[in-house]
Structures are given as C-alpha cells and as structure tokens.
Design a protein around this motif. Structure first.
Motif, short mmCIF file in Angstrom:
data_model
loop_
_atom_site.label_atom_id
_atom_site.label_comp_id
_atom_site.label_asym_id
_atom_site.label_seq_id
_atom_site.Cartn_x
_atom_site.Cartn_y
_atom_site.Cartn_z
N PRO A 69 35.63 42.47 25.12
CA PRO A 69 35.92 42.78 26.52
C PRO A 69 34.74 43.45 27.20
O PRO A 69 33.92 44.09 26.55
CB PRO A 69 37.13 43.73 26.44
CG PRO A 69 37.15 44.24 25.04
CD PRO A 69 36.49 43.21 24.19
N ARG A 94 39.41 34.95 24.57
CA ARG A 94 38.38 35.29 25.55
C ARG A 94 37.17 34.37 25.41
O ARG A 94 36.58 33.95 26.40
CB ARG A 94 37.97 36.75 25.35
CG ARG A 94 36.92 37.24 26.36
CD ARG A 94 36.57 38.70 26.10
NE ARG A 94 37.68 39.58 26.28
CZ ARG A 94 38.10 40.03 27.46
NH1 ARG A 94 37.46 39.67 28.57
NH2 ARG A 94 39.13 40.84 27.55
N PRO A 99 41.29 40.88 31.55
CA PRO A 99 41.96 41.69 30.52
C PRO A 99 42.13 40.92 29.21
O PRO A 99 42.04 39.68 29.19
CB PRO A 99 43.32 42.00 31.16
CG PRO A 99 43.57 40.83 32.06
CD PRO A 99 42.22 40.44 32.61
N ASP A 100 42.39 41.66 28.15
CA ASP A 100 42.69 41.04 26.87
C ASP A 100 44.00 40.27 26.98
O ASP A 100 44.99 40.78 27.52
CB ASP A 100 42.81 42.09 25.76
CG ASP A 100 41.46 42.51 25.21
OD1 ASP A 100 40.51 41.72 25.30
OD2 ASP A 100 41.36 43.63 24.68
N SER A 138 32.44 46.09 29.31
CA SER A 138 32.43 47.56 29.28
C SER A 138 32.79 48.15 30.64
O SER A 138 33.35 49.24 30.71
CB SER A 138 31.05 48.07 28.84
OG SER A 138 30.04 47.60 29.71
N LYS A 151 37.00 44.80 33.11
CA LYS A 151 38.11 44.84 32.15
C LYS A 151 39.42 44.52 32.85
O LYS A 151 40.31 43.90 32.28
CB LYS A 151 38.20 46.23 31.51
CG LYS A 151 37.31 46.43 30.32
CD LYS A 151 37.59 47.78 29.68
CE LYS A 151 36.67 48.00 28.48
NZ LYS A 151 36.89 49.33 27.87
N ARG A 152 39.55 44.97 34.09
CA ARG A 152 40.77 44.72 34.85
C ARG A 152 40.83 43.27 35.31
O ARG A 152 41.89 42.65 35.34
CB ARG A 152 40.79 45.65 36.07
CG ARG A 152 42.08 45.62 36.88
CD ARG A 152 43.10 46.58 36.33
NE ARG A 152 44.34 46.52 37.07
CZ ARG A 152 44.60 47.28 38.13
NH1 ARG A 152 43.71 48.15 38.56
NH2 ARG A 152 45.77 47.18 38.74
#
Length: 201
Positions: A60, A98, A71-72, A62, A67-68
């Motif tokens: 993901p 991903r 997302p995972d 940094s 990240k938002r």
C-alpha cells in the motif's frame, strides 16, 4: 443554477461557475493528478498485451491520501483477524489484488481528474461574471469520480472519519488554518450531491 448542477435535456448537467470557483476546482484537480502520479511515458511501447499483464505495486502507498484512494481489498475495519496467520493471509491476498488492479485504478482516477481540467480549460475566463459549464453524460460520470476523489483526499488531510468530525469543522473560527480546506470540502460536497441528482429519473 449558480452553485449547483442542474440536469440538461437529453442527459448531462450544467452549472454556472465564476473565475474563483473554476480556479479552485482546477487547482485541486491538478494537485490530485500530481499525487496519483504520471501515466506511462510517451516512449513506452504500445503493446496492449504487455499493458494488460503489467504488474503494479504490491504494497500500500505510504501517503495517507493515497491509502484512502487505493485501500487494501481484503482489509475489514470492522473485523480484526483472529490470528497472525489470518492477518498474513489477508496481507498476501491484498498484495496480490493490488498488484493486478492498482495501475488500472490509478489510470481511471487520472482520466477523471484530466476530464475535469480539460472541461474547465475549454470554458476560458468568465471575467467578472459566471460562465456555464455543460457536461455530457460521460463527462458527468468523470466529474463524479473526480469530485469523490477530491473529497476523500481533503477529508483525509482534515482527519475526517465521521459525522462528529464534520460537525466540529463547521464551527471552526475564520482564522483557523484549516478553514479554507473545510470550505472547499463542504462546497465540493454540494456540487457532488447536486450532480448525483441530475442522474436520477
């Protein structure tokens, strides 16, 4: 029409914008583009098969905003893994997902932001008044995607995680350094909401 989208006959939407509003939306879209990163370089060979199987990152990002935005896939904020083994399995599944999806997701978000910039650039300068931006149905969906991404980015920078956070931000004093970003967040939310209503029968 000022300040909100209205439906156009036959599909699409229109909104009246002034010079400041155009400048704000364009600047935010450019910043989003810079954050997402560039696409393939101009000298990249045009090989659709190679592009189809090109692998993206497995870890993901940094940056909290990225990240938002990316997302995972296998992370459930409502459910913690029952064991370290389950946590590792989730991490591996997320990494695999991903690797094969993030490049496409980035390309889609990049195209949405570019569509916003191009449509605003085509308007020219309204001077002291307003100019009407008209979007066809395809552009409406691009704009909706970009507005959503912009609000996610801003909410992450403002640490908005729920309604309570939003209520606190409404009451910020004018000299709070977060105030301009809060106003942009709320204004974009209004634009997004009225744009959604133009898609309703």
């Amino acid at each position: 029409m000022p300040g909100h989208f209205e439906p156009l006959p036959g599909g699409g939407a229109a909104v009246a914008l002034d010079d400041v509003e155009i400048s704000i939306i364009r600047s935010l879209a450019v910043q989003l583009l810079e954050l997402i990163g560039p696409g393939p370089s101009a000298d990249t060979p045009e090989d659709p098969l190679a592009e189809l199987f090109a692998e993206g990152p497995s870890e993901p990002p940094s940056d909290p905003v990225l990240k938002r935005l990316f997302p995972d896939a296998y992370r459930d904020p409502e459910s913690e893994p029952d064991s370290p083994l389950e946590a590792e399995e989730r991490r591996q599944h997320s990494a695999e997902f991903r690797r094969f999806t993030e490049n496409d997701l980035r390309a889609g978000k990049r195209e949405n932001a570019l569509a916003v910039i191009r449509s605003l650039d085509a308007l020219g300068s309204p001077g002291d008044g307003n100019v009407v931006l008209e979007l066809d149905p395809g552009e409406v969906r691009r704009w909706l995607g970009a507005l959503n991404d912009l609000r996610l980015a801003i909410s992450t920078r403002l640490d908005i995680t729920g309604e309570d956070d939003t209520d606190v931000l409404y009451g910020l004093p004018d000299d709070d350094p977060r105030k301009p970003l809060v106003m942009a967040y709320l204004w974009l939310g209004g634009l997004q909401e009225t744009l959604v209503t133009t898609l309703m029968p």
